[in-house]
Design a protein around this motif. Structure first.
Motif, PDB file in Angstrom:
ATOM      1  N   LEU B 341       0.992  -1.369  -0.161  1.00  0.00           N
ATOM      2  CA  LEU B 341       0.118   0.187   0.308  1.00  0.00           C
ATOM      3  C   LEU B 341       1.153   1.324   0.112  1.00  0.00           C
ATOM      4  N   LEU B 342       2.563   1.166   0.457  1.00  0.00           N
ATOM      5  CA  LEU B 342       3.012   2.480   0.753  1.00  0.00           C
ATOM      6  C   LEU B 342       3.597   2.683  -0.808  1.00  0.00           C
ATOM      7  N   LEU B 343       4.059   1.522  -0.760  1.00  0.00           N
ATOM      8  CA  LEU B 343       4.849   1.736  -2.748  1.00  0.00           C
ATOM      9  C   LEU B 343       3.371   2.371  -3.496  1.00  0.00           C
ATOM     10  N   MET B 344       2.466   2.083  -3.755  1.00  0.00           N
ATOM     11  CA  MET B 344       1.211   2.691  -4.146  1.00  0.00           C
ATOM     12  C   MET B 344       0.910   3.880  -4.265  1.00  0.00           C
ATOM     13  N   PHE B 345      -0.132   4.055  -3.257  1.00  0.00           N
ATOM     14  CA  PHE B 345       0.352   5.576  -2.236  1.00  0.00           C
ATOM     15  C   PHE B 345       1.236   6.497  -3.076  1.00  0.00           C
ATOM     16  N   THR B 346       2.653   6.221  -3.484  1.00  0.00           N
ATOM     17  CA  THR B 346       3.243   6.910  -3.413  1.00  0.00           C
ATOM     18  C   THR B 346       4.021   6.791  -5.180  1.00  0.00           C
ATOM     19  N   PHE B 347       3.148   5.974  -5.768  1.00  0.00           N
ATOM     20  CA  PHE B 347       3.776   6.217  -6.987  1.00  0.00           C
ATOM     21  C   PHE B 347       2.842   6.675  -7.823  1.00  0.00           C
ATOM     22  N   PRO B 348       3.680   7.161  -8.998  1.00  0.00           N
ATOM     23  CA  PRO B 348       2.768   8.083 -10.172  1.00  0.00           C
ATOM     24  C   PRO B 348       1.507   7.199 -10.807  1.00  0.00           C
ATOM     25  N   GLY B 349       0.618   8.123 -10.683  1.00  0.00           N
ATOM     26  CA  GLY B 349      -0.662   7.566 -11.188  1.00  0.00           C
ATOM     27  C   GLY B 349      -1.895   7.253  -9.975  1.00  0.00           C
ATOM     28  N   ALA B 350      -3.007   7.395 -10.090  1.00  0.00           N
ATOM     29  CA  ALA B 350      -4.098   6.961  -9.315  1.00  0.00           C
ATOM     30  C   ALA B 350      -4.544   5.758  -8.301  1.00  0.00           C
ATOM     31  N   PRO B 351      -4.339   6.040  -7.035  1.00  0.00           N
ATOM     32  CA  PRO B 351      -4.328   4.771  -6.542  1.00  0.00           C
ATOM     33  C   PRO B 351      -6.112   5.038  -6.568  1.00  0.00           C
ATOM     34  N   CYS B 352      -5.918   2.744  -5.914  1.00  0.00           N
ATOM     35  CA  CYS B 352      -7.873   2.620  -6.352  1.00  0.00           C
ATOM     36  C   CYS B 352      -7.636   1.730  -5.423  1.00  0.00           C
ATOM     37  N   VAL B 353      -8.330   2.000  -3.749  1.00  0.00           N
ATOM     38  CA  VAL B 353      -9.015   1.284  -3.201  1.00  0.00           C
ATOM     39  C   VAL B 353      -9.987   0.307  -3.395  1.00  0.00           C
ATOM     40  N   TYR B 354      -9.914  -0.906  -3.010  1.00  0.00           N
ATOM     41  CA  TYR B 354     -11.375  -1.511  -4.114  1.00  0.00           C
ATOM     42  C   TYR B 354     -11.924  -2.050  -2.339  1.00  0.00           C
ATOM     43  N   LEU B 402       2.103  14.378  -8.822  1.00  0.00           N
ATOM     44  CA  LEU B 402       2.852  15.335  -9.478  1.00  0.00           C
ATOM     45  C   LEU B 402       4.135  15.118  -9.959  1.00  0.00           C
ATOM     46  N   GLY B 403       5.021  14.293  -8.947  1.00  0.00           N
ATOM     47  CA  GLY B 403       6.321  14.364  -9.148  1.00  0.00           C
ATOM     48  C   GLY B 403       7.181  13.507  -9.838  1.00  0.00           C
ATOM     49  N   ASP B 404       8.316  13.699 -10.706  1.00  0.00           N
ATOM     50  CA  ASP B 404       9.298  12.879 -10.447  1.00  0.00           C
ATOM     51  C   ASP B 404       9.331  11.412  -9.929  1.00  0.00           C
ATOM     52  N   TYR B 405       9.799  10.149 -10.770  1.00  0.00           N
ATOM     53  CA  TYR B 405      10.187   8.656  -9.711  1.00  0.00           C
ATOM     54  C   TYR B 405      11.368   8.854  -9.802  1.00  0.00           C
ATOM     55  N   LYS B 406      12.160   8.387  -8.814  1.00  0.00           N
ATOM     56  CA  LYS B 406      13.375   8.594  -8.959  1.00  0.00           C
ATOM     57  C   LYS B 406      13.811   7.078  -7.892  1.00  0.00           C
ATOM     58  N   ILE B 407      14.669   6.551  -8.567  1.00  0.00           N
ATOM     59  CA  ILE B 407      15.038   5.320  -7.491  1.00  0.00           C
ATOM     60  C   ILE B 407      16.791   5.389  -7.239  1.00  0.00           C
ATOM     61  N   LEU B 408      16.329   5.148  -5.559  1.00  0.00           N
ATOM     62  CA  LEU B 408      17.735   5.919  -5.070  1.00  0.00           C
ATOM     63  C   LEU B 408      18.536   5.204  -5.058  1.00  0.00           C
ATOM     64  N   VAL B 409      18.006   4.186  -4.229  1.00  0.00           N
ATOM     65  CA  VAL B 409      18.463   3.065  -3.937  1.00  0.00           C
ATOM     66  C   VAL B 409      18.185   1.388  -4.080  1.00  0.00           C
ATOM     67  N   THR B 410      18.726   0.433  -4.300  1.00  0.00           N
ATOM     68  CA  THR B 410      18.532  -0.822  -4.343  1.00  0.00           C
ATOM     69  C   THR B 410      18.993  -1.912  -4.023  1.00  0.00           C
ATOM     70  N   ALA B 411      18.627  -2.190  -2.251  1.00  0.00           N
ATOM     71  CA  ALA B 411      19.904  -2.706  -1.859  1.00  0.00           C
ATOM     72  C   ALA B 411      19.461  -4.552  -1.207  1.00  0.00           C
ATOM     73  N   GLY B 412      19.594  -5.305  -1.276  1.00  0.00           N
ATOM     74  CA  GLY B 412      18.784  -6.376  -0.937  1.00  0.00           C
ATOM     75  C   GLY B 412      17.139  -6.550  -0.901  1.00  0.00           C
ATOM     76  N   MET B 413      16.759  -6.702   0.676  1.00  0.00           N
ATOM     77  CA  MET B 413      15.847  -6.210   0.275  1.00  0.00           C
ATOM     78  C   MET B 413      15.039  -4.990  -0.045  1.00  0.00           C
ATOM     79  N   GLY B 414      15.982  -3.757   0.609  1.00  0.00           N
ATOM     80  CA  GLY B 414      15.972  -2.192   0.956  1.00  0.00           C
ATOM     81  C   GLY B 414      15.704  -1.221  -0.307  1.00  0.00           C
ATOM     82  N   TYR B 415      15.221  -0.518  -0.200  1.00  0.00           N
ATOM     83  CA  TYR B 415      14.323  -0.304  -1.406  1.00  0.00           C
ATOM     84  C   TYR B 415      13.846   1.238  -1.420  1.00  0.00           C
ATOM     85  N   ALA B 416      15.023   2.013  -1.796  1.00  0.00           N
ATOM     86  CA  ALA B 416      13.997   3.614  -1.253  1.00  0.00           C
ATOM     87  C   ALA B 416      14.155   4.345  -2.981  1.00  0.00           C
ATOM     88  N   PHE B 417      12.727   5.506  -2.376  1.00  0.00           N
ATOM     89  CA  PHE B 417      13.068   6.545  -3.866  1.00  0.00           C
ATOM     90  C   PHE B 417      12.479   7.317  -3.549  1.00  0.00           C
TER      91      PHE B 417
END
Lengths: 491, 491
Positions: B341-354, B402-417
């Motif tokens: 959910l955290l990844l969806m609500f912070t992703f470009p595009g409209a989140p949709c809750v079922y 509206l903001g750009d999406y930039k991946i900052l770190v991918t390390a093992g299971m750690g992911y930051a953008f």
């Protein structure tokens, strides 16, 4: 106190089977421009569509007015997967092939501008397999929320495979026509609202299909109350073939399709010429032949059976989409058909012309009685003129619309009666037989001191001779002849 | 130049399956008051109706607004003999069980008063067996005028008996769903007019069912032109499971149901917890598990695949009426679902809750994913609060919309953008693994001279530790944790 719509008493109806009457050039079809229709000129098929539509009806209004028509009765026009459209798919949509709701609104506007009327055919006893609430049962079986709308008897249903039991009730066991459960208040309310809706949209009445099959207590009385609450002048006419007394007390219908007039009138005028192979079933019995006395007896019974106010708004007809055309039933014998017409146009109640009859269109039993309206080159113009004159008389003489009906003479095949309203009196004399007949009218029969001044206003045969003295009026009538004369005792 | 509706970029959608969301108390059903419905509380059946309706949706608008919802996507609401209503019986009627057209108008009014939006589901690839034009073929066989509306292959048709060949084309060979022939200009026009009609009636967009199955040249481009001509801000979103590039060039759809976002997001956050028995078919592949690097790769590909303007109006979702609910797919593991959910609500595009996800409703594959909305006593209130907070952040920070999406770190299971818009920057960090992970962000990665002032604005886990020096930001993340912080370089 029985009250029926005054306009109906003065109306001349024209029954249209919309798929076969006229294709409009203005705007054939609103939604679908390229349906695959049968060519207009080729012989009809049981299931094919010719593509007549309401735009076509609008374009023929001049023609109908010239004929003297003042009201249209359209067989069903709602969306239906059937060319006669008695299988309703949607009660709120005019069939797209007919031009949709837009075309009906245009028709209502055009008709009302001419001070004409439109009566629609309401099929409220049964629906169709594609009708939403029934279709849901086909789709969902016992899970459907609408099981109580119909009579489901077992599972599974077999709507299309005739080799298996249908397991639901259809009208006359036809699985194409699932029977409504009118005891379900939802069904009842649904149909009442359909009735109200189209009246509110501007139609002038309902012809009700097989209303005697609807057994729910008080259904048609409620229907009348709700329809008349919106338009007190709306016409409600039932399709009842048997004795319609239970529906004609004034609380339900204003009249019925008056086959009880048709039967003796055909039996008297067509007699043994009648081609029985064109008859279907037992509902309609225009034979055996009747002589004038027997005819008079049947007519007297009919006229005594219902309130006079109802008599004036019966829908009188000689044939319909449900019978062979009279011309064909009479083996093409125009004179006998003309006598039947003379009797219809002078009878209490609104006469109804079945499309094409006025130009001599022939046709046996259903579906042959639903041929397309012929091209002008194929019209019988004498026939047309015969209709036009009788319709004109119907409009000219109030006594034909409103007057008492009094049988004067029944002698062999000779029959005479009088229509009287106020100071206006017409005498109609008919010889339906194959021999010359003399009809004699005395002052006593005519309730006059002496016979004065008569005026012929219509005749089918120039050979009819009238001899008049102050004490007798004698009409010598050749075979199959008829005459209307005006008998003034007002001076 | 690609243009998509601005309101969608800022919207948070809520997908409603109308039969299961809420029964309105105001006016349950306009026409039929007593349908036989399944009790709300009993387990659902494949074919049964629970009786949720649009009046119920209206009554829940306060609830939805409190959650932060700004737009509704309703699965089909048109008259249909099926509880999911993908079998359209009439494209111009709202289903009577849902309250009919009257209820939709009331919903549109109520929603627009709140400056919310409504998107309807348009099923334009196929119809149903009861749909008028197909029903006419069932009724009249080769005589039907509408043969060219579908793909008739032989006679007779067998619409209901599965033991015989159907002899017509159905969507994925389902005889309940006759496939339209979109190459027929009448069919095309018919469907275009449906699309226009409801936009003119006030709906805010169309979600298009299986639009990739419509092969007719230029169909969706014409659909877009005609819909946008009526309302340029109308949202058009397709149900495309595969690579949607052919439809997302800007001339057809504004976005798709973004299962291509769902798949890697679920694979990353749920990983091997995923219960494969709840998956159906090959279209949706949210496994095998992905690590952060692979996840980042998939997300990068997705974001590069379509124009940015389209990215901002994709419809992002974690599950739908067509999939198992993520909570069930994750075997009830709330932390992993929350990361998704955290990844969806912070992703470009409209989140949709079922519907129901926000209160912890579970459910396996169709139809189990369509359970009724639970009683308040069964709500997971922590879950609800989690949704509410994320939605509030989504609305508060323009960079999430509206903001750009930039991946900052991918390390093992750690992911930051990072999401950045103007002076506003948020960093989202996630540890989807089962071990503690440290994510380190340098000024170089962040494109800064030095690291200053950070502010935590959301966290899933109070144990997350942040250590900050001017040259490094280090986030120590417990298993299955996530955090959003604001990284101000505006001062």
């Amino acid at each position: 106190m029985v009250a029926t719509p005054d306009w109906v008493k003065k109306a001349v109806f024209y029954q249209i089977f919309p798929d076969r009457f006229a294709i409009g050039h203005h705007q054939a079809i609103a939604v679908a421009q390229q349906p695959k229709l049968e060519p207009w000129e080729t012989p009809l098929t049981v299931q094919g569509y010719k593509g007549g539509n309401l735009w076509g009806v609008i374009e023929q209004l001049d023609y109908l007015q010239e004929l003297g028509i003042t009201a249209l009765y359209l067989t069903p026009i709602f969306q239906s997967a059937c060319n006669h459209r008695y299988h309703t798919h949607d009660y709120y949509q005019v069939d797209p092939l007919l031009g949709g709701n837009e075309a009906l609104q245009a028709l209502l506007t055009a008709v009302h501008e001419r001070e004409m009327k439109v009566v629609l055919d309401g099929v409220f006893n049964h629906a169709s397999r594609g009708f939403y609430f029934f279709n849901d049962i086909l789709e969902n079986g016992p899970h459907s929320p609408w099981l109580d709308w119909f009579y489901i008897e077992d599972w599974p249903l077999s709507a299309y495979d005739g080799s298996l039991p249908a397991n639901y009730r259809g009208w006359v066991d036809l699985r194409a026509l699932p029977q409504f459960n009118h005891d379900n208040p939802d069904v009842r309310e649904y149909l009442m609202r359909v009735g109200e809706y189209w009246i509110a949209q501007g139609i002038d009445g309902w012809r009700l299909d097989v209303p005697d099959c609807v057994k729910a207590e008080g259904f048609w009385a409620e229907f009348r109350r709700r329809v008349k609450a919106i338009n007190p002048e709306a016409y409600i006419v039932g399709e009842i073939w048997c004795d319609a007394s239970p529906w004609l007390g004034g609380d339900q219908f204003d009249g019925v399709m008056n086959y009880r007039f048709t039967e003796p009138t055909v039996a008297f005028t067509i007699g043994d010429r009648l081609q029985k192979e064109h008859l279907r079933g037992e509902e309609y019995r225009p034979y055996p032949a009747l002589n004038a006395d027997a005819y008079g007896e049947k007519i007297s019974q009919l006229l005594q059976r219902h309130p006079w106010e109802i008599q004036l708004t019966q829908l009188n007809l000689l044939n319909s989409h449900d019978t062979a055309r009279l011309l064909t039933l009479a083996n093409g014998d125009r004179p006998s058909v003309n006598l039947a017409l003379l009797l219809m146009f002078t009878f209490p109640g609104a006469p109804c012309v079945y499309y094409g009859d006025e130009v001599g269109l022939a046709g046996g039993a259903d579906p042959d009685c639903r041929r397309v309206f012929p091209a002008k080159t194929d019209w019988d113009l004498d026939c047309w003129e015969f209709y036009r004159q009788l319709i004109a008389l119907r409009h000219r003489y109030q006594c034909l619309q409103l007057g008492d009906y009094k049988i004067l003479v029944t002698a062999g095949m000779g029959y005479a009666f009088q229509r009287q309203y106020g100071d206006e009196t017409l005498i109609i004399a008919v010889n339906a037989g194959d021999n010359v007949t003399e009809i004699s009218l005395s002052p006593e029969i005519l309730d006059l001191d002496k016979i004065e001044r008569i005026e012929s206003i219509f005749t089918t045969d120039s050979q009819i001779e009238i001899q008049q003295t102050p004490s007798v009026l004698s009409v010598t009538m050749p075979p199959q002849s008829g005459k209307i004369f005006r008998f003034g005792h007002q001076e």
